[in-house]
Design a protein around this motif. Structure first.
Motif, mmCIF file in Angstrom:
data_model
loop_
_atom_site.group_PDB
_atom_site.id
_atom_site.type_symbol
_atom_site.label_atom_id
_atom_site.label_comp_id
_atom_site.label_asym_id
_atom_site.label_seq_id
_atom_site.Cartn_x
_atom_site.Cartn_y
_atom_site.Cartn_z
ATOM 1 N N PRO A 150 0.819 -1.221 0.000
ATOM 2 C CA PRO A 150 0.000 0.000 0.000
ATOM 3 C C PRO A 150 0.853 1.272 0.000
ATOM 4 O O PRO A 150 0.511 2.262 -0.655
ATOM 5 N N ASP A 151 1.988 1.254 0.724
ATOM 6 C CA ASP A 151 2.888 2.404 0.728
ATOM 7 C C ASP A 151 3.533 2.607 -0.640
ATOM 8 O O ASP A 151 3.697 3.743 -1.097
ATOM 9 N N ALA A 152 3.892 1.482 -1.288
ATOM 10 C CA ALA A 152 4.489 1.568 -2.625
ATOM 11 C C ALA A 152 3.501 2.185 -3.619
ATOM 12 O O ALA A 152 3.868 3.036 -4.438
ATOM 13 N N ILE A 153 2.247 1.769 -3.513
ATOM 14 C CA ILE A 153 1.202 2.310 -4.399
ATOM 15 C C ILE A 153 1.015 3.803 -4.130
ATOM 16 O O ILE A 153 0.837 4.601 -5.056
ATOM 17 N N GLN A 154 1.073 4.197 -2.855
ATOM 18 C CA GLN A 154 0.921 5.612 -2.520
ATOM 19 C C GLN A 154 2.071 6.427 -3.106
ATOM 20 O O GLN A 154 1.864 7.541 -3.598
ATOM 21 N N CYS A 155 3.276 5.875 -3.083
ATOM 22 C CA CYS A 155 4.424 6.539 -3.714
ATOM 23 C C CYS A 155 4.175 6.729 -5.210
ATOM 24 O O CYS A 155 4.471 7.790 -5.774
ATOM 25 N N LEU A 156 3.639 5.683 -5.833
ATOM 26 C CA LEU A 156 3.357 5.753 -7.270
ATOM 27 C C LEU A 156 2.382 6.898 -7.564
ATOM 28 O O LEU A 156 2.583 7.676 -8.502
ATOM 29 N N ARG A 157 1.337 7.004 -6.758
ATOM 30 C CA ARG A 157 0.330 8.066 -6.973
ATOM 31 C C ARG A 157 0.957 9.450 -6.763
ATOM 32 O O ARG A 157 0.635 10.411 -7.466
ATOM 33 N N LEU A 158 1.858 9.558 -5.780
ATOM 34 C CA LEU A 158 2.517 10.842 -5.512
ATOM 35 C C LEU A 158 3.491 11.206 -6.630
ATOM 36 O O LEU A 158 3.626 12.382 -6.991
ATOM 37 N N ILE A 159 4.170 10.226 -7.173
ATOM 38 C CA ILE A 159 5.064 10.455 -8.318
ATOM 39 C C ILE A 159 4.261 11.021 -9.480
ATOM 40 O O ILE A 159 4.676 11.979 -10.146
ATOM 41 N N LYS A 160 3.099 10.426 -9.716
ATOM 42 C CA LYS A 160 2.217 10.909 -10.784
ATOM 43 C C LYS A 160 1.722 12.321 -10.488
ATOM 44 O O LYS A 160 1.662 13.167 -11.379
ATOM 45 N N LYS A 161 1.354 12.563 -9.242
ATOM 46 C CA LYS A 161 0.836 13.872 -8.839
ATOM 47 C C LYS A 161 1.865 14.977 -9.095
ATOM 48 O O LYS A 161 1.538 16.078 -9.543
ATOM 49 N N HIS A 162 3.127 14.667 -8.794
ATOM 50 C CA HIS A 162 4.199 15.648 -8.971
ATOM 51 C C HIS A 162 4.773 15.615 -10.390
ATOM 52 O O HIS A 162 5.713 16.359 -10.683
ATOM 53 N N LEU B 269 -3.396 -6.117 -12.420
ATOM 54 C CA LEU B 269 -3.957 -5.643 -13.695
ATOM 55 C C LEU B 269 -4.286 -4.155 -13.627
ATOM 56 O O LEU B 269 -4.063 -3.414 -14.592
ATOM 57 N N ASP B 270 -4.811 -3.703 -12.484
ATOM 58 C CA ASP B 270 -5.113 -2.276 -12.305
ATOM 59 C C ASP B 270 -3.839 -1.439 -12.411
ATOM 60 O O ASP B 270 -3.834 -0.370 -13.036
ATOM 61 N N LEU B 271 -2.763 -1.923 -11.793
ATOM 62 C CA LEU B 271 -1.493 -1.195 -11.819
ATOM 63 C C LEU B 271 -0.933 -1.149 -13.236
ATOM 64 O O LEU B 271 -0.407 -0.110 -13.672
ATOM 65 N N TYR B 272 -1.067 -2.258 -13.964
ATOM 66 C CA TYR B 272 -0.605 -2.286 -15.360
ATOM 67 C C TYR B 272 -1.323 -1.206 -16.172
ATOM 68 O O TYR B 272 -0.679 -0.424 -16.902
ATOM 69 N N ASN B 273 -2.646 -1.162 -16.040
ATOM 70 C CA ASN B 273 -3.424 -0.169 -16.797
ATOM 71 C C ASN B 273 -3.036 1.252 -16.387
ATOM 72 O O ASN B 273 -2.944 2.144 -17.229
ATOM 73 N N GLU B 274 -2.793 1.454 -15.101
ATOM 74 C CA GLU B 274 -2.445 2.777 -14.584
ATOM 75 C C GLU B 274 -1.095 3.248 -15.129
ATOM 76 O O GLU B 274 -0.942 4.411 -15.518
ATOM 77 N N MET B 275 -0.105 2.343 -15.161
ATOM 78 C CA MET B 275 1.228 2.738 -15.631
ATOM 79 C C MET B 275 1.218 3.031 -17.130
ATOM 80 O O MET B 275 1.884 3.958 -17.598
ATOM 81 N N VAL B 276 0.428 2.247 -17.882
ATOM 82 C CA VAL B 276 0.344 2.475 -19.337
ATOM 83 C C VAL B 276 -0.333 3.814 -19.620
ATOM 84 O O VAL B 276 0.105 4.578 -20.490
ATOM 85 N N GLU B 277 -1.405 4.099 -18.868
ATOM 86 C CA GLU B 277 -2.101 5.380 -19.030
ATOM 87 C C GLU B 277 -1.180 6.556 -18.713
ATOM 88 O O GLU B 277 -1.306 7.629 -19.300
ATOM 89 N N TYR B 278 -0.246 6.388 -17.780
ATOM 90 C CA TYR B 278 0.679 7.462 -17.391
ATOM 91 C C TYR B 278 1.801 7.644 -18.415
ATOM 92 O O TYR B 278 2.539 8.607 -18.371
ATOM 93 N N GLY B 279 1.878 6.679 -19.347
ATOM 94 C CA GLY B 279 2.873 6.808 -20.408
ATOM 95 C C GLY B 279 4.091 5.940 -20.250
ATOM 96 O O GLY B 279 5.079 6.096 -20.987
ATOM 97 N N VAL B 280 4.058 5.031 -19.299
ATOM 98 C CA VAL B 280 5.186 4.102 -19.123
ATOM 99 C C VAL B 280 5.018 2.950 -20.105
ATOM 100 O O VAL B 280 3.982 2.279 -20.121
ATOM 101 N N CYS B 281 6.002 2.735 -20.951
ATOM 102 C CA CYS B 281 5.916 1.668 -21.954
ATOM 103 C C CYS B 281 6.331 0.334 -21.336
ATOM 104 O O CYS B 281 7.462 0.201 -20.841
ATOM 105 N N PRO B 282 5.447 -0.648 -21.356
ATOM 106 C CA PRO B 282 5.793 -1.962 -20.782
ATOM 107 C C PRO B 282 6.823 -2.676 -21.639
ATOM 108 O O PRO B 282 6.909 -2.446 -22.840
ATOM 109 N N ASN B 283 7.587 -3.549 -21.011
ATOM 110 C CA ASN B 283 8.495 -4.415 -21.763
ATOM 111 C C ASN B 283 7.939 -5.843 -21.758
ATOM 112 O O ASN B 283 6.841 -6.091 -21.258
ATOM 113 N N VAL B 284 8.685 -6.772 -22.311
ATOM 114 C CA VAL B 284 8.219 -8.169 -22.401
ATOM 115 C C VAL B 284 7.950 -8.736 -21.016
ATOM 116 O O VAL B 284 6.973 -9.456 -20.796
#
Length: 603
Positions: free
Chosen positions: A184-196, A222-237
């Protein structure tokens, strides 16, 4: 004297400029309102004595790297002094880190999150990431869970103005929380990174998705995958492989296949893991033809199937009852030089045992031994089960002895197979002995075990004991199936104990089981054998009133019962009708026909 005064003025000017920059950073980076506010540390005291301490530390570090001369200042040193020294710059980062660590070791001194974060920023700017990570790990370990918002905020507040801090520091924090199991803390960091609007690291996102996968939180992954792609992070294999695994585990093979097709659009090439994941998913769903299509594509792309590929395909064929094709795959893999492991051997042994081809199972066992592959409990259980089915009791004993000699411990399934096997062989005494061993070892019987004992007791005419076992089964939280109830009811009927049969019938209803046609048939048969055809017909009416449809066994049991009670002529005619009545209309018509004759009376 003038030169000394001028030099001191310049130092004070530089120091005050550093302080202004420090406070400006606090003013610019306001606390994020949606998270608990982290209040800045106490304002840095700008009195002359503190300024003097900072100056003395600075000069000592500049002139004498040993730090020995600072010992006399250690009792006056505070975290704010350390921050001021770090912010002054002009000193080598290694020297600052030594001072920082030295200060933390002094008696009575205590670093703050702010002093840690200030040092971390300087280390990151110098690209000394391992050292920065070590300090971040200390913060996380001390602050613990639910600290992401406060730590992240202090990192933002202490970012040194006019100097670019690599985004790695924020992703590093997220990664540390992930590896510490504080998702949960890691996810909160992710949201804050996006916010800033900081850069989000693909590697860190992959680490969190991997953690979700390990904890079987596929929806979150799956939710995190969709969130990172929407933010513009390109997934790898690696990202896509993990996401495909999540979809396959959730049975969403359509979405998994779509993601597989998306790989090509992204310029990525699926690897062995990708194909194996999808092949396994299709095999588990019984979609063998789709699995073969993927295998064809895989080979066309120059990727050779490995043991995981063959294991999925062989297991899929065995589950679908296609043992012959599974055996062909087994020979094919050996021909390709892929050496089968214990899992594949056990899968095939189990399939042969269930099918009754025990000799083939034993041959596979011999092949395993020749290859030096040790059998596990699962493999022994499969063999013992197959040997019981084949009636090879001597071989059962031999393999049980082998199991123990190899240092393995029989598990609950082993004991259940033994109870079931001995019951079917009619050796109830041995079955009950095994049951007692289970109790001594603290093993609880399962539904299969109880059913086997109820069946075995009933077959030996110990219907009361079977009834008691049913009670025990219910107390253990297992609901007997229709066949089990029917067997005991029928057992009472065969023992001419209709009273107990009817009592069990009522118990069955009371326990929440819904009597079916087979239960009524058992009671009707018992009543007819006792000559109580009137009660049997009343039970037939009850069946129909409850919405059950009697079958030909019901009607023909009644007709057979009535035929035994009539004179020879009527008995012969009723007997002739046996086997030809299959519905209530035909039965009623037949009864009306015979009841109109004076020589016919029900009872």
């Amino acid at each position: 004297m003038i030169k000394k005064s001028t030099h001191m003025s310049v130092l004070l000017l530089n120091l005050s400029n550093a302080h202004r920059r420090y406070y400006r950073s606090l003013a610019i980076n306001k606390p994020i309102s949606r998270f608990p506010a982290v209040h800045p540390s106490s304002p840095i005291n700008l009195k002359n004595d503190n300024t003097e301490i900072v100056q003395k530390v600075y000069m000592a570090l500049k002139e004498e790297p040993s730090l020995d001369s600072l010992k006399k200042l250690s009792h006056r040193l505070t975290a704010d002094h350390v921050i001021q020294v770090i912010l002054r710059g002009q000193l080598k980062v290694g020297c600052l880190l030594n001072f920082f660590n030295w200060a933390g070791q002094q008696q009575g001194f205590r670093h703050t999150v702010r002093s840690y974060c200030t040092m971390i920023h300087v280390l990151c700017q110098a690209r000394m990431f391992p050292q920065a990570r070590s300090l971040l790990e200390i913060i996380v370990s001390r602050k613990g869970r639910h600290s992401a918002a406060s730590v992240f905020q202090v990192l933002v507040e202490t970012q040194i103005p006019r100097k670019h801090t690599p985004p790695a520091v924020y992703n590093m924090l997220m990664n540390i929380y992930t590896r510490s199991g504080m998702i949960p803390d890691a996810i909160q960091c992710l949201r804050l990174i996006k916010k800033h609007k900081f850069v989000l690291s693909l590697q860190t996102c992959n680490a969190i998705i991997g953690s979700f996968l390990k904890s079987k939180s596929t929806d979150s992954a799956l939710d995190l995958y969709n969130e990172m792609v929407e933010y513009g992070v390109c997934p790898n294999v690696y990202t896509l492989n993990m996401t495909i695994t999540c979809l396959c585990k959730d049975g969403k093979l359509g979405e998994a296949s779509s993601l597989f097709d998306e790989m090509e659009k992204r310029g990525l090439s699926p690897n062995l893991v990708t194909f194996n994941t999808l092949i396994s998913g299709h095999c588990k769903k019984g979609q063998i033809s789709d699995a073969y299509k993927l295998l064809t594509v895989m080979v066309e792309q120059g990727i050779c199937p490995n043991i995981v590929t063959y294991s999925s395909l062989i297991n899929g064929h065995c589950k679908e009852g296609r043992l012959e094709e599974a055996c062909k795959l087994f020979e094919e893999m050996k021909g390709r030089g892929v050496i089968p492991d214990g899992v594949i051997f056990t899968t095939l042994i189990d399939a042969h045992s269930k099918l009754g081809t025990i000799e083939a199972a034993l041959n596979l066992h011999d092949e395993m031994v020749k290859q030096g592959i040790k059998l596990d409990v699962v493999a022994y259980n499969a063999l013992v089960h197959g040997l019981f089915r084949a009636g090879k009791l001597k071989e059962v004993k031999r393999f049980l002895d082998l199991l123990v000699k190899t240092g393995l411990v029989p598990d609950k399934i082993t004991y259940t197979i033994l109870v079931d096997g001995f019951c079917k062989e009619g050796n109830l005494e041995k079955a009950l002995e095994i049951r007692n061993k289970m109790a001594m070892k603290g093993m609880k019987m399962d539904n299969v075990c109880y059913t086997a004992l109820v069946t075995g007791l009933t077959r030996q005419g110990k219907v009361v004991d079977a009834h008691n076992m049913l009670h025990e089964m219910l107390k253990a939280g297992f609901m007997p199936d229709d066949a089990t109830y029917t067997m005991v009811i029928d057992g009472y009927c065969k023992n001419d104990n209709l009273e107990m049969a009817l009592k069990l019938f009522k118990e069955m209803e009371h326990n929440g089981a819904v009597p079916g046609v087979i239960h009524y048939n058992a009671l009707i048969s018992g009543l007819c054998k006792k000559g109580q055809t009137r009660k049997a017909n009343m039970l037939l009416k009850t069946m129909i009133d409850r919405g059950l449809v009697p079958d030909d066994i019901t009607y023909n049991t009644l007709i057979h019962g009535l035929s035994k009670k009539k004179n020879s002529e009527v008995s012969r005619k009723l007997h002739d009708e046996t086997g030809f009545i299959s519905d209530f209309g035909a039965y009623t018509s037949l009864m009306d026909e015979f009841e109109s004759k004076p020589e016919f009376t029900r009872e």
